[in-house]
Design a protein around this motif. Structure first.
Motif, mmCIF file in Angstrom:
data_model
loop_
_atom_site.group_PDB
_atom_site.id
_atom_site.type_symbol
_atom_site.label_atom_id
_atom_site.label_comp_id
_atom_site.label_asym_id
_atom_site.label_seq_id
_atom_site.Cartn_x
_atom_site.Cartn_y
_atom_site.Cartn_z
ATOM 1 N N LYS A 170 0.786 -0.957 0.230
ATOM 2 C CA LYS A 170 0.080 0.129 -0.332
ATOM 3 C C LYS A 170 0.553 1.562 -0.266
ATOM 4 O O LYS A 170 0.422 2.227 -0.725
ATOM 5 C CB LYS A 170 -1.052 0.117 1.382
ATOM 6 N N ALA A 171 2.165 1.399 0.683
ATOM 7 C CA ALA A 171 2.740 2.209 0.364
ATOM 8 C C ALA A 171 3.637 2.735 -1.036
ATOM 9 O O ALA A 171 3.766 3.793 -1.052
ATOM 10 C CB ALA A 171 4.292 2.269 1.248
ATOM 11 N N GLN A 172 2.983 1.445 -2.376
ATOM 12 C CA GLN A 172 3.315 2.673 -3.511
ATOM 13 C C GLN A 172 1.842 3.375 -3.962
ATOM 14 O O GLN A 172 1.972 4.014 -5.251
ATOM 15 C CB GLN A 172 3.551 0.820 -4.350
ATOM 16 N N LYS A 329 -5.923 1.384 5.133
ATOM 17 C CA LYS A 329 -5.512 1.458 5.956
ATOM 18 C C LYS A 329 -6.180 -0.058 6.281
ATOM 19 O O LYS A 329 -5.338 -2.126 6.594
ATOM 20 C CB LYS A 329 -5.020 1.295 7.420
ATOM 21 N N THR A 330 -7.189 -0.667 6.333
ATOM 22 C CA THR A 330 -8.302 -1.399 6.287
ATOM 23 C C THR A 330 -8.462 -2.050 6.070
ATOM 24 O O THR A 330 -9.242 -3.225 5.814
ATOM 25 C CB THR A 330 -9.605 -0.861 7.902
ATOM 26 N N THR A 331 -8.677 -1.923 4.209
ATOM 27 C CA THR A 331 -9.421 -2.306 3.129
ATOM 28 C C THR A 331 -7.493 -3.912 3.046
ATOM 29 O O THR A 331 -6.714 -2.892 2.749
ATOM 30 C CB THR A 331 -9.367 -1.773 2.898
ATOM 31 N N PRO A 332 -8.321 -4.845 2.772
ATOM 32 C CA PRO A 332 -7.496 -5.457 2.071
ATOM 33 C C PRO A 332 -7.028 -4.693 0.786
ATOM 34 O O PRO A 332 -7.038 -4.704 -0.103
ATOM 35 C CB PRO A 332 -7.700 -7.346 2.110
ATOM 36 N N LEU A 333 -5.684 -5.434 0.375
ATOM 37 C CA LEU A 333 -4.570 -4.904 -0.559
ATOM 38 C C LEU A 333 -5.731 -6.068 -1.793
ATOM 39 O O LEU A 333 -5.268 -4.947 -2.769
ATOM 40 C CB LEU A 333 -3.034 -5.609 -0.493
ATOM 41 N N PRO A 334 -5.561 -6.605 -1.665
ATOM 42 C CA PRO A 334 -6.421 -7.413 -2.907
ATOM 43 C C PRO A 334 -7.584 -6.090 -3.387
ATOM 44 O O PRO A 334 -8.234 -6.892 -4.843
ATOM 45 C CB PRO A 334 -6.393 -8.843 -2.538
ATOM 46 N N VAL A 335 -8.757 -6.126 -2.662
ATOM 47 C CA VAL A 335 -9.508 -5.449 -2.531
ATOM 48 C C VAL A 335 -8.929 -4.263 -3.841
ATOM 49 O O VAL A 335 -9.965 -3.980 -3.895
ATOM 50 C CB VAL A 335 -10.160 -5.089 -1.419
ATOM 51 N N LEU A 336 -8.072 -3.780 -3.176
ATOM 52 C CA LEU A 336 -7.690 -1.953 -3.404
ATOM 53 C C LEU A 336 -7.472 -2.305 -4.950
ATOM 54 O O LEU A 336 -7.955 -1.577 -5.743
ATOM 55 C CB LEU A 336 -6.299 -1.573 -2.343
#
Length: 709
Positions: A170-172, A329-336
């Motif tokens: 997510k930092a990217q 922060k709370t959303t899983p990376l795959p969903v983003l």
């Protein structure tokens, strides 16, 4: 909101400009015409029916389409339908349109003119590399080459999809968001560069809430059956795109995306609050912005966007960005990643092979706006050229279709309207001398642009490649994006236009303090060089007055003559202004064009002020132009009557119900029947012209009428 033009760096267009018509957005539908009840006997002041034999000369001078009038409706009861009723009854909405009326008729005319210009370039045997003809021709041909588009399928966006899938952390996200916005893909916030509203001599970065695939936050929460149906269709649309692209877990992904967007919608400000220029002016250093969104680096975003030269950042909806930071922060990376994958697919679908294109049309055209057919491909091709090369084709349009005489006549009309507005300010009985002086100072600094830019946009750095539709679109978006960020640190470009000359519209810019009238609107029914002055003052004169009035509406009046957001009102005068505008809010909130849905009087307030004050000042200017002489009667209509006929015929329009829902929730403009009837019932001059009396349906008690400017 269709994916087209939902991109971040164009969001500023509708938030900074007061327009005559919000083009490119949802149509403004109204109920289908109904049969009129038998009218009461006409009063002596009712216009006599026009004799069957009206000379062609009189018709030209009148400048009003007599065949559109409905003589079975009294002007005192429903002026809009009196002027337009026969047209409303007999005109079908084209299958590829959500709305149809005078604006669309002129837009169609402009579109045909552009088609001829564009196809000349597209079919030319020789086109010098880098020339306008080469760029226009190759871009249009790349859109029209359906055989190649069909053969490619999803391949043109494979690299974009891979870029999203390659997100490891997510930092990217700051770099990815900047990259997507640069190429025209929607992300959870919009970034754009515009004038600083409180320091109008500098450019600055703005960030604003975004990220929704449905037209408005209310589409995610309203429980009426139609909105529930739309949400179900939206999930099906997302699932369809994922399936076409070969993505896994399409249904599960669609449901997760709707859930994420529903949360974004819940945290979004409503449109009334987002229209408040003081509430949305939140100046922060980049460091302060980062403190607002822990875990998201604005320093890295601006660097990736090429906007590190910004002196600060204006965060339009701070609470939204606070919530967005927590949501990321709370959303899983795959969903983003699924969400951003969908944004790529939805943004590109209209330019991909027919299954993608059709899926996009089925949802954004049929479901959201009630369209029956997609627009012919050549029309969409013309739009694609305009999106990337708007002023390039606009320059050719002006050379062929705009008369210098029209520009000169407009200069005279603008000067007359400005003088009438100046006198009107002096005559206000509710405003103090102190505030009047400030208003006059602002009016004296108005800049006016008519027809076309004095300096045309330079497209030499934009590369257009034959046969590469998606590449051309991406490069066009990147060109506009780079041109935008390159403004940072430079003087304000006062020659820039916010609309191309072939657009049928007009606007006021608060930070520039200028009114702008593109060439395409300067033709009948707005401006008719053969028509009597009365009709022209009621049409284009009121349009000019409308745009001047935007400088003094509930938001425009917050800026001074230099374009700076500051309070130049006394406390008492501000209270008087608020009292008058609140009455107008209540009036329009009582209008219901669809069952259980009313006009939002607060959202439409600025445009309603523009209409009311614009028509009032245009009437004053018309009377001044007579220089004490009586206006002749033409085809049975007096001068004052022709003035109001000119205004009413501009707004003839038909609208589909689904588009109306979208319009009522998203558009700052009222439906056109209220832009006529809602305005004239506040003007004593209309009552006098048509003999409106108590008991007539168009009557409003004098103490309830509103006059602002």
């Amino acid at each position: 909101m269709s994916p087209k033009k939902s991109i971040a760096h164009r969001a500023w267009a509708t938030s900074a400009l007061g327009t005559l018509l919000l083009t490119g957005c949802a149509s403004a539908p109204q109920p289908a015409p109904t049969e009129a009840t038998p009218p009461p006997a006409a009063s002596a002041s009712t216009p006599a029916p026009v004799a069957e034999a009206v000379s062609e000369e009189a018709v030209r001078a009148l400048g009003v389409e007599l065949k559109n009038l409905d003589r079975g409706i009294r002007p005192q009861d429903d002026f809009y339908r009196f002027v337009n009723g026969t047209w409303l009854k007999n005109t079908p909405i084209p299958a590829d349109r959500a709305r149809y009326g005078s604006f669309i008729e002129l837009a169609d005319k402009s579109e045909l003119a552009l088609r001829a210009i564009i196809e000349e370039s597209a079919t030319a045997k020789e086109r010098a590399p880098g020339s306008t003809a080469q760029k226009v021709g190759d871009l249009y041909n790349s859109f029209m080459d359906t055989e190649r588009i069909e053969s490619l399928g999803v391949k043109p966006i494979a690299q974009e999809l891979a870029r999203v899938k390659g997100l490891k952390d997510k930092a990217q996200l700051p770099e990815l968001f900047a990259e997507l916005q640069r190429s025209g893909i929607q992300t959870p916030f919009a970034f754009f560069v515009g004038q600083d509203q409180k320091q109008a001599t500098r450019y600055i970065a703005y960030v604003s809430q975004s990220g929704l695939g449905l037209p408005d936050r209310d589409y995610y929460s309203k429980q009426e059956p139609r909105f529930i149906e739309i949400r179900a269709a939206y999930v099906a649309y997302i699932e369809k795109l994922f399936t076409l692209a070969g993505e896994k877990d399409a249904k599960k992904a669609a449901e997760a995306i709707l859930a994420l967007e529903t949360t974004l919608a819940d945290k979004s400000w409503d449109r009334v609050k987002s229209r408040d220029r003081e509430a949305t002016y939140n100046l922060k250093s980049v460091k302060e912005a980062e403190a607002l969104t822990p875990g998201f680096s604005w320093t890295r975003f601006f660097k990736a966007a090429g906007a590190q030269a910004t002196p600060a950042v204006i965060v339009r909806q701070p609470t939204y960005f606070e919530a967005l930071s927590g949501l990321v922060k709370t959303t899983p990376l795959p969903v983003l990643k699924q969400y951003l994958t969908f944004k790529v697919l939805a943004g590109r679908a209209p330019m991909l092979s027919s299954p993608f294109e059709q899926a996009s049309f089925e949802f954004y055209g049929k479901t959201l706006q009630g369209l029956q057919e997609n627009r012919p491909r050549w029309k969409r091709g013309v739009s694609a050229v305009e999106d990337s090369l708007g002023e390039a084709v606009g320059q050719l349009y002006v050379e062929r279709h705009f008369s210098p005489a029209s520009k000169q006549r407009m200069v005279e009309l603008v000067n007359n309207l400005r003088e009438a507005f100046r006198q009107g300010i002096d005559g206000l009985d509710w405003m103090s001398a102190e505030t009047k002086a400030q208003a006059q100072a602002k009016l004296s600094k108005f800049n006016v642009k008519i027809g076309y830019p004095d300096k045309w946009r330079d497209y030499s750095r934009l590369e257009i490649v034959a046969g590469d539709l998606l590449g051309n679109v991406r490069r066009g978006e990147a060109f506009d994006f780079q041109r935008m960020v390159d403004k940072l640190g430079k003087p304000i470009d006062r020659e820039e236009w916010g609309m191309p000359p072939q657009m049928v519209n007009a606007y006021y810019s608060s930070t520039m303090n200028e009114i702008v009238f593109p060439a395409a609107i300067l033709q009948p029914p707005f401006f008719n060089p053969d028509a009597d002055d009365a009709t022209n003052y009621g049409a284009i004169g009121a349009v000019i007055g409308h745009e001047i009035s935007h400088g003094f509406d509930d938001q425009g009046s917050r800026s001074d003559g230099d374009g700076n957001l500051r309070n130049w009102w006394t406390e008492k005068d501000q209270a008087g202004f608020k009292q008058r505008t609140s009455v107008l809010v209540a009036q329009y909130a009582g209008f219901s064009p669809l069952e259980s849905m009313n006009v939002n009087g607060e959202l439409t307030l600025g445009e309603n002020i523009g209409d009311l004050s614009g028509l009032a000042v245009a009437y004053k200017a018309y009377n001044m132009s007579l220089q004490g002489k009586a206006a002749p009667s033409i085809a049975g209509f007096t001068g004052p009557q022709r003035f109001f006929l000119g205004w009413a015929q501009v707004w003839r329009g038909l609208y589909r119900d689904d588009a109306m829902r979208q319009m009522l929730l998203t558009d700052t403009h009222s439906p056109p029947q209220y832009r006529v009837n809602g305005v004239v019932r506040n003007m004593a001059e209309f009552y006098e012209a048509f003999g409106v009396k108590e008991g007539d349906a168009g009557w409003l008690a004098p103490e309830k009428r509103v006059k602002i400017w």
